[in-house]
Enzyme design. Structure first.
Site, PDB file in Angstrom:
ATOM      1  CE  LYS A 268      87.080  46.991  69.234  1.00 25.60           C
ATOM      2  NZ  LYS A 268      88.463  46.937  69.753  1.00 25.60           N
TER       3      LYS A 268
HETATM    4  P1  NAD Z   1      94.284  51.207  61.725  1.00 22.86           P
HETATM    5  O1  NAD Z   1      93.047  51.476  60.956  1.00 22.86           O
HETATM    6  O2  NAD Z   1      95.046  52.343  62.296  1.00 22.86           O
HETATM    7  O3  NAD Z   1      95.318  50.362  60.824  1.00 22.86           O
HETATM    8  C1  NAD Z   1      94.972  49.168  60.195  1.00 22.86           C
HETATM    9  C2  NAD Z   1      96.099  48.783  59.240  1.00 22.86           C
HETATM   10  O4  NAD Z   1      95.781  47.551  58.592  1.00 22.86           O
HETATM   11  C3  NAD Z   1      96.334  49.787  58.108  1.00 22.86           C
HETATM   12  O5  NAD Z   1      97.710  49.866  57.823  1.00 22.86           O
HETATM   13  C4  NAD Z   1      95.597  49.161  56.919  1.00 22.86           C
HETATM   14  O6  NAD Z   1      96.114  49.587  55.656  1.00 22.86           O
HETATM   15  C5  NAD Z   1      95.869  47.704  57.186  1.00 22.86           C
HETATM   16  N1  NAD Z   1      94.904  46.828  56.544  1.00 22.86           N
HETATM   17  C6  NAD Z   1      93.559  46.984  56.399  1.00 22.86           C
HETATM   18  N2  NAD Z   1      93.028  45.967  55.720  1.00 22.86           N
HETATM   19  C7  NAD Z   1      94.059  45.127  55.464  1.00 22.86           C
HETATM   20  C8  NAD Z   1      94.153  43.887  54.794  1.00 22.86           C
HETATM   21  N3  NAD Z   1      93.084  43.301  54.258  1.00 22.86           N
HETATM   22  N4  NAD Z   1      95.387  43.307  54.726  1.00 22.86           N
HETATM   23  C9  NAD Z   1      96.467  43.899  55.281  1.00 22.86           C
HETATM   24  N5  NAD Z   1      96.434  45.065  55.903  1.00 22.86           N
HETATM   25  C10 NAD Z   1      95.249  45.670  55.985  1.00 22.86           C
HETATM   26  O7  NAD Z   1      93.867  50.165  62.867  1.00 22.86           O
HETATM   27  P2  NAD Z   1      94.647  49.839  64.229  1.00 22.86           P
HETATM   28  O8  NAD Z   1      94.082  50.692  65.292  1.00 22.86           O
HETATM   29  O9  NAD Z   1      96.107  49.824  63.956  1.00 22.86           O
HETATM   30  O10 NAD Z   1      94.108  48.362  64.528  1.00 22.86           O
HETATM   31  C11 NAD Z   1      94.709  47.197  63.962  1.00 22.86           C
HETATM   32  C12 NAD Z   1      94.309  45.986  64.790  1.00 22.86           C
HETATM   33  O11 NAD Z   1      94.741  46.173  66.139  1.00 22.86           O
HETATM   34  C13 NAD Z   1      92.818  45.697  64.888  1.00 22.86           C
HETATM   35  O12 NAD Z   1      92.618  44.309  64.992  1.00 22.86           O
HETATM   36  C14 NAD Z   1      92.421  46.361  66.198  1.00 22.86           C
HETATM   37  O13 NAD Z   1      91.241  45.827  66.761  1.00 22.86           O
HETATM   38  C15 NAD Z   1      93.641  46.031  67.022  1.00 22.86           C
HETATM   39  N6  NAD Z   1      93.842  46.893  68.192  1.00 22.86           N
HETATM   40  C16 NAD Z   1      93.960  48.234  68.061  1.00 22.86           C
HETATM   41  C17 NAD Z   1      94.203  49.007  69.195  1.00 22.86           C
HETATM   42  C18 NAD Z   1      94.420  50.493  69.109  1.00 22.86           C
HETATM   43  O14 NAD Z   1      94.753  51.088  70.151  1.00 22.86           O
HETATM   44  N7  NAD Z   1      94.283  51.113  67.980  1.00 22.86           N
HETATM   45  C19 NAD Z   1      94.275  48.397  70.455  1.00 22.86           C
HETATM   46  C20 NAD Z   1      94.147  47.009  70.536  1.00 22.86           C
HETATM   47  C21 NAD Z   1      93.942  46.261  69.397  1.00 22.86           C
END
Ligand code: NAD
Length: 418
Positions: free
Chosen positions: A108
């Site tokens: 990561k």
């Molecule tokens: P992203 O940046 O696309 O979206 C994050 C979302 O969370 C946004 O809507 C943002 O406004 C919101 N957010 C940020 N801070 C916040 C807070 N304090 N309270 C509430 N909402 C808040 O990110 P993502 O890719 O959707 O990732 C989200 C989670 O999923 C992370 O934990 C990431 O590690 C995990 N994840 C992502 C993927 C992927 O393919 N993108 C895969 C596995 C896991």
């Protein structure tokens, strides 16, 4: 104190490993190896800002384990990124990839930056310089980054271009989650959200509920949360609440997700979507719903609010949203928690598909991608559920136990040079 392993998120993850390790009689040497990431790279990245000032941003790439294949995991841009958080996320990737049966290890990366405060030019310069700094350690056979919080397919395009410039020829397989035009896979954008919904589909069966009867709340409306909402809505579920950094919106009759997606494209945030009641990011976690899917950041369900959670099922779209004490409370209250290494595995599964397609230069249709993803997610869910029933443990311990069984076999076969 080891800065890689001392943070609460990393410690929490290792406690789960220890619990599950006891259950499967994990070899103590294997446990010792898994306690520590293999390698960590820390870089200080200079960026010439639009106003002419030079600013330094600290970035990390942590390579946790490569017993099963090249390191694999996303790159996060967020102001709270630190070495120990990245290490915990890297370790989760090791266990996730093992659980899902992928030929990949865990890594990561991240940069401590609030990407919303940077212009497009500044972001491009940051990404290119960060990539150049970690370039000796990544590559299609070594370590393959992907998007995470605060990064997207454009970030991956810049990474791919910089790495290819450094090595002298185009190497599309160095990153996944890139645009379709330059070797991306159809279905990658929606993959994690889709995987979350496949897990919800399976989990509601345990409580004898149909998808069309399920009421769902989703925290986070980014790459994971938005696509989870789109897919759940398409299957007829009632998505009653979603939230993002601006707060949450709620309508007990259900939200019209396609309209909301159009609204967010124009307004950037979910706030003030017509016909909804405003709620806070803590209130969304405590709504009377069947399924709660935290899809934003880690550590949002703690011992402080776990007692207030009314959902019967939690599906962890985010990595590490539930702390260990909260987990115990939820377990006692009979809440089924589908853990992150299972629930958000859809992203890395399709990243794996993308990497394979880039190697053979033969691209699949979106339907092929979805069918193969569904098969892997259902199989992983069934494996974890069967383990939890057989060993009488919660789904988190079962997922980790199942993952460790495969990792341990690989480690033993390879011998001691771990
Ligand atoms: P992203 O940046 O696309 O979206 C994050 C979302 O969370 C946004 O809507 C943002 O406004 C919101 N957010 C940020 N801070 C916040 C807070 N304090 N309270 C509430 N909402 C808040 O990110 P993502 O890719 O959707 O990732 C989200 C989670 O999923 C992370 O934990 C990431 O590690 C995990 N994840 C992502 C993927 C992927 O393919 N993108 C895969 C596995 C896991």
């Amino acid at each position: 104190m080891n800065p890689l392993t001392s943070g609460p998120f990393y410690q929490n993850t290792m406690k789960i490993v220890e619990d599950a390790g006891r259950l499967i009689n994990l070899n103590p040497n294997a446990l010792e190896r898994l306690r520590f990431p293999r390698r960590a790279i820390v870089v200080n990245v200079p960026v010439k800002m639009d106003d002419g000032r030079l600013k330094i941003f600290t970035g990390y790439r942590v390579q946790h384990n490569q017993m099963l294949g090249p390191f694999k995991g996303g790159i996060r841009y967020h102001q709270n990124v630190d070495l120990s958080e990245v290490a915990a996320l890297a370790a989760l990737m090791t266990f996730k990839n093992s659980l899902l049966g992928l030929p990949l290890g865990g890594g990561k990366g991240g940069v401590q930056v609030d990407p919303t405060l940077l212009s497009r030019n500044e972001l491009e310069e940051l990404t290119r310089r960060f990539t150049a700094e970690i370039s000796p350690f990544i590559g299609p056979d070594k370590d393959i980054p992907a998007p995470d919080v605060g990064t997207d397919s454009q970030t991956m395009a810049w990474m791919l271009d910089t790495y290819s410039t450094d090595t002298g020829y185009s190497q599309t397989g160095v990153v996944t989650g890139k645009p379709i035009e330059i070797g991306g896979s159809l279905g990658r954008d929606s993959a994690t959200g889709l995987g979350v919904v496949y897990v919800i589909e399976k989990a509601v069966q345990i409580i004898n509920l149909k998808m069309t009867e399920a009421r769902i709340a989703i925290q986070g409306f980014g790459k994971v949360g938005m696509h989870a909402a789109i897919e759940a809505y398409a299957l007829g579920a009632r998505v009653v609440a979603v939230s993002d950094i601006s707060g949450g919106i709620y309508n007990e009759k259900g939200l019209n997700i396609p309209d909301l997606v159009r609204y967010v494209k124009e307004n950037k945030v979910v706030k003030d979507f017509p016909g909804t009641q405003h709620i806070s990011n803590s209130e969304i976690l405590e709504l009377p719903v069947d399924v709660l899917a935290p899809c934003a950041l880690e550590g949002v369900i703690t011992e402080k609010n776990a007692h207030e959670i009314k959902a019967k099922i939690i599906v962890e779209g985010a990595n590490g949203p539930t702390t260990r004490p909260a987990d115990e409370i939820l377990h006692k209250n009979g809440v089924i928690v589908c853990p992150d290494i299972l629930a958000n595995g859809g992203g890395v599964v399709v990243s794996y598909f993308e990497w394979v397609q880039d190697i053979v230069w033969l691209f699949w249709t979106e339907e092929e991608v979805r069918n193969k993803l569904r098969e892997i997610m259902y199989k992983a869910f069934d494996k974890v559920y069967a383990f939890s029933q057989k060993s009488e443990v919660n789904m988190r311990t079962a997922a980790m136990g199942s993952s460790l069984e495969r990792l341990q076999r690989a480690m033993m076969l390879r011998g001691s040079a771990w």
